[in-house]
Design an enzyme around this catalytic site. Structure first.
Site, PDB file in Angstrom:
ATOM      1  N   CYS A  74       0.839  -1.200   0.000  1.00  0.00           N
ATOM      2  CA  CYS A  74       0.000   0.000   0.000  1.00  0.00           C
ATOM      3  C   CYS A  74       0.874   1.251   0.000  1.00  0.00           C
ATOM      4  CB  CYS A  74      -0.905  -0.008   1.236  1.00  0.00           C
ATOM      5  SG  CYS A  74      -2.121   1.318   1.179  1.00  0.00           S
ATOM      6  N   CYS A  78      -2.076   4.026   7.104  1.00  0.00           N
ATOM      7  CA  CYS A  78      -3.120   4.172   8.139  1.00  0.00           C
ATOM      8  C   CYS A  78      -2.668   3.410   9.390  1.00  0.00           C
ATOM      9  CB  CYS A  78      -4.454   3.614   7.648  1.00  0.00           C
ATOM     10  SG  CYS A  78      -4.939   4.286   6.049  1.00  0.00           S
ATOM     11  N   CYS A  81      -4.371   0.015  10.366  1.00  0.00           N
ATOM     12  CA  CYS A  81      -4.615  -0.968   9.297  1.00  0.00           C
ATOM     13  C   CYS A  81      -4.411  -2.418   9.756  1.00  0.00           C
ATOM     14  CB  CYS A  81      -3.719  -0.676   8.104  1.00  0.00           C
ATOM     15  SG  CYS A  81      -4.034  -1.817   6.752  1.00  0.00           S
TER      16      CYS A  81
HETATM   17  C1  LIG Z   1      -7.505  -3.103   4.445  1.00  0.00           C
HETATM   18  S1  LIG Z   1      -8.345  -1.911   3.468  1.00  0.00           S
HETATM   19  C2  LIG Z   1      -7.796  -2.297   1.832  1.00  0.00           C
HETATM   20  C3  LIG Z   1      -8.389  -1.426   0.756  1.00  0.00           C
HETATM   21  C4  LIG Z   1      -7.855  -0.005   0.656  1.00  0.00           C
HETATM   22  N1  LIG Z   1      -6.479   0.103   0.852  1.00  0.00           N
HETATM   23  C5  LIG Z   1      -8.635   0.909   1.586  1.00  0.00           C
HETATM   24  O1  LIG Z   1      -8.079   1.421   2.537  1.00  0.00           O
HETATM   25  O2  LIG Z   1      -9.820   1.073   1.297  1.00  0.00           O
HETATM   26  C6  LIG Z   1     -10.035  -2.505   3.421  1.00  0.00           C
HETATM   27  C7  LIG Z   1     -10.963  -1.802   4.409  1.00  0.00           C
HETATM   28  O3  LIG Z   1     -10.600  -2.189   5.726  1.00  0.00           O
HETATM   29  C8  LIG Z   1     -10.694  -1.058   6.559  1.00  0.00           C
HETATM   30  N2  LIG Z   1      -9.839  -1.246   7.736  1.00  0.00           N
HETATM   31  C9  LIG Z   1      -8.498  -1.238   7.777  1.00  0.00           C
HETATM   32  N3  LIG Z   1      -8.064  -1.431   9.049  1.00  0.00           N
HETATM   33  C10 LIG Z   1      -9.161  -1.565   9.814  1.00  0.00           C
HETATM   34  C11 LIG Z   1      -9.364  -1.798  11.201  1.00  0.00           C
HETATM   35  N4  LIG Z   1      -8.357  -1.890  12.062  1.00  0.00           N
HETATM   36  N5  LIG Z   1     -10.641  -1.908  11.662  1.00  0.00           N
HETATM   37  C12 LIG Z   1     -11.706  -1.797  10.797  1.00  0.00           C
HETATM   38  N6  LIG Z   1     -11.565  -1.602   9.478  1.00  0.00           N
HETATM   39  C13 LIG Z   1     -10.313  -1.477   8.987  1.00  0.00           C
HETATM   40  C14 LIG Z   1     -10.217   0.076   5.641  1.00  0.00           C
HETATM   41  O4  LIG Z   1     -10.573   1.348   6.104  1.00  0.00           O
HETATM   42  C15 LIG Z   1     -10.891  -0.295   4.356  1.00  0.00           C
HETATM   43  O5  LIG Z   1     -12.183   0.259   4.267  1.00  0.00           O
HETATM   44  S1  SF4 Z   2      -6.375   0.774   5.338  1.00  0.00           S
HETATM   45 FE1  SF4 Z   2      -4.399  -0.274   5.077  1.00  0.00          FE
HETATM   46  S2  SF4 Z   2      -4.454  -0.980   3.009  1.00  0.00           S
HETATM   47 FE2  SF4 Z   2      -6.049   0.593   3.136  1.00  0.00          FE
HETATM   48  S3  SF4 Z   2      -5.060   2.549   2.628  1.00  0.00           S
HETATM   49 FE3  SF4 Z   2      -4.833   2.334   4.797  1.00  0.00          FE
HETATM   50  S4  SF4 Z   2      -2.821   1.366   5.057  1.00  0.00           S
HETATM   51 FE4  SF4 Z   2      -3.454   1.023   2.963  1.00  0.00          FE
END
Ligand SMILES: C[S@@+](CC[C@H](N)C(=O)[O-])C[C@H]1O[C@@H](n2cnc3c(N)ncnc32)[C@H](O)[C@@H]1O
Ligand code: SF4
Length: 321
Positions: A74, A78, A81
């Site tokens: 990525c 975040c 994440c």
């Molecule tokens: C892992 S991300 C991958 C897709 C993309 N990078 C994004 O951020 O949309 C998929 C979804 O999981 C959510 N997400 C990530 N970490 C999370 C957490 N600790 N608790 C709940 N949702 C989470 C993100 O905000 C996103 O909507």
């Molecule tokens: S939630 Fe994780 S995978 Fe999605 S944009 Fe943020 S760092 Fe990248």
């Protein structure tokens, strides 16, 4: 009154538990069949499809809705994440296609591509080709993507927009500074600019637009009502920040998300503040937690009775929700 309000969530939780146990049992059963079938171990070739003699285990639940996290890389950071860049492995396109075809044969109706950031690998071409394959070849009724939006170009919509049903963009705050603090940004680039641009492309190219937000300690007091009304998504999915051991919590994790975690009561307060927003759909932690996970390459091997290439990482997983 209290009892009846508890019945539905408990029923849903029980169903998810049963579904998870089913998958674990089905996975073990598939392995037993695989060994009983006398499959050649160590072969490099992938079967194109399930052989006619290979009947599907009828007791296994149908994977109607699949999340395919084909990459962990990525461009954002975040802090909360839960799907971190533990490997850069991406299953090659032909193998990914085979996995998708086998899933379709098993009853898949909905596919969602996620990551990592799905538009990062081959600048969105890999993703575009999978989206096209799922819509044109597999004729899936629902093809969707979850993305941070930062890498999407209008050219992608021109080339692949016809094959995509839904695009969900993640946005946790309408304050740029909060996005910076969360890490939902690349350098000083504006996350919100990307969000608004993509919203208008979705309208122009007739792709349904959704928003995902993770509620955490940095945005818990925000009122997003006005901005969500203005953006008018078909659905606004609101998640309570979740910890997953080995991903964003614990010794082996690449992220430490503890400082982002909010209580159930704080989450309820956020939902109450936004109770007038009709497109809001709260996503409980239980649902995410009890989603069943499999690895795409392990799934292909088990279904097609091949052995996994020695040393091949098993990073691309699927959740059936
Ligand atoms: C892992 S991300 C991958 C897709 C993309 N990078 C994004 O951020 O949309 C998929 C979804 O999981 C959510 N997400 C990530 N970490 C999370 C957490 N600790 N608790 C709940 N949702 C989470 C993100 O905000 C996103 O909507
Ligand atoms: S939630 Fe994780 S995978 Fe999605 S944009 Fe943020 S760092 Fe990248």
């Amino acid at each position: 009154m209290l009892l009846s309000s508890l019945v539905e969530p408990l029923k849903a939780l029980l169903q998810l538990c049963i579904s998870t146990i089913h998958w674990i049992v089905a996975g073990v059963f598939a392995k037993v069949c695989f060994w009983d079938g006398g499959a050649k171990r160590g072969t490099n070739s992938w079967a194109v499809s399930r052989k006619p003699s290979q009947k599907r285990d009828q007791t296994a639940p149908i994977p109607k809705s699949v999340n395919y996290h084909f990459t962990r890389k990525c461009n954002y950071k975040c802090g909360f994440c839960f799907h971190t860049a533990k490997t850069s492995f991406v299953l090659p396109f032909e193998e990914a296609k085979r996995g998708l075809k086998l899933l379709k044969e098993d009853g898949m109706e909905k596919i969602n591509f996620s990551g990592g950031e799905p538009f990062l690998h081959e600048k969105g071409e890999f993703l575009g080709k999978m989206v096209q394959y799922c819509k044109v070849d597999l004729q899936l009724p629902s093809v969707s993507i979850v993305s941070n939006g930062s890498m999407i170009k209008e050219k992608w919509f021109q080339k692949y927009g016809d094959y995509l049903d839904i695009l969900a963009i993640s946005c946790d705050s309408f304050d740029e500074e909060t996005n910076q603090l969360i890490g939902r940004t690349q350098g000083r680039k504006s996350h919100l600019d990307s969000l608004y641009k993509i919203r208008s492309w979705c309208q122009q190219y007739k792709v349904a637009f959704k928003i995902n937000s993770v509620i955490n300690t940095f945005n818990i007091d925000e009122d997003m009502t006005e901005q969500i009304r203005q953006l008018d998504p078909v659905r606004w999915k609101v998640f309570q920040c979740l910890l997953i051991d080995g991903e964003n919590a614990g010794e082996t994790a690449l992220r430490e998300a503890e400082k982002f975690v909010i209580s159930d009561q704080q989450f309820q307060e956020f939902l109450c503040r936004h109770s007038d927003v009709s497109c809001l759909v709260p996503e409980s932690n239980e649902k995410l937690y009890f989603a069943s996970c499999l690895f795409m390459n392990v799934f292909i091997c088990e279904t097609a009775r091949n052995a996994l290439n020695p040393g091949e990482p098993k990073n691309t997983f699927l959740c059936f929700l």
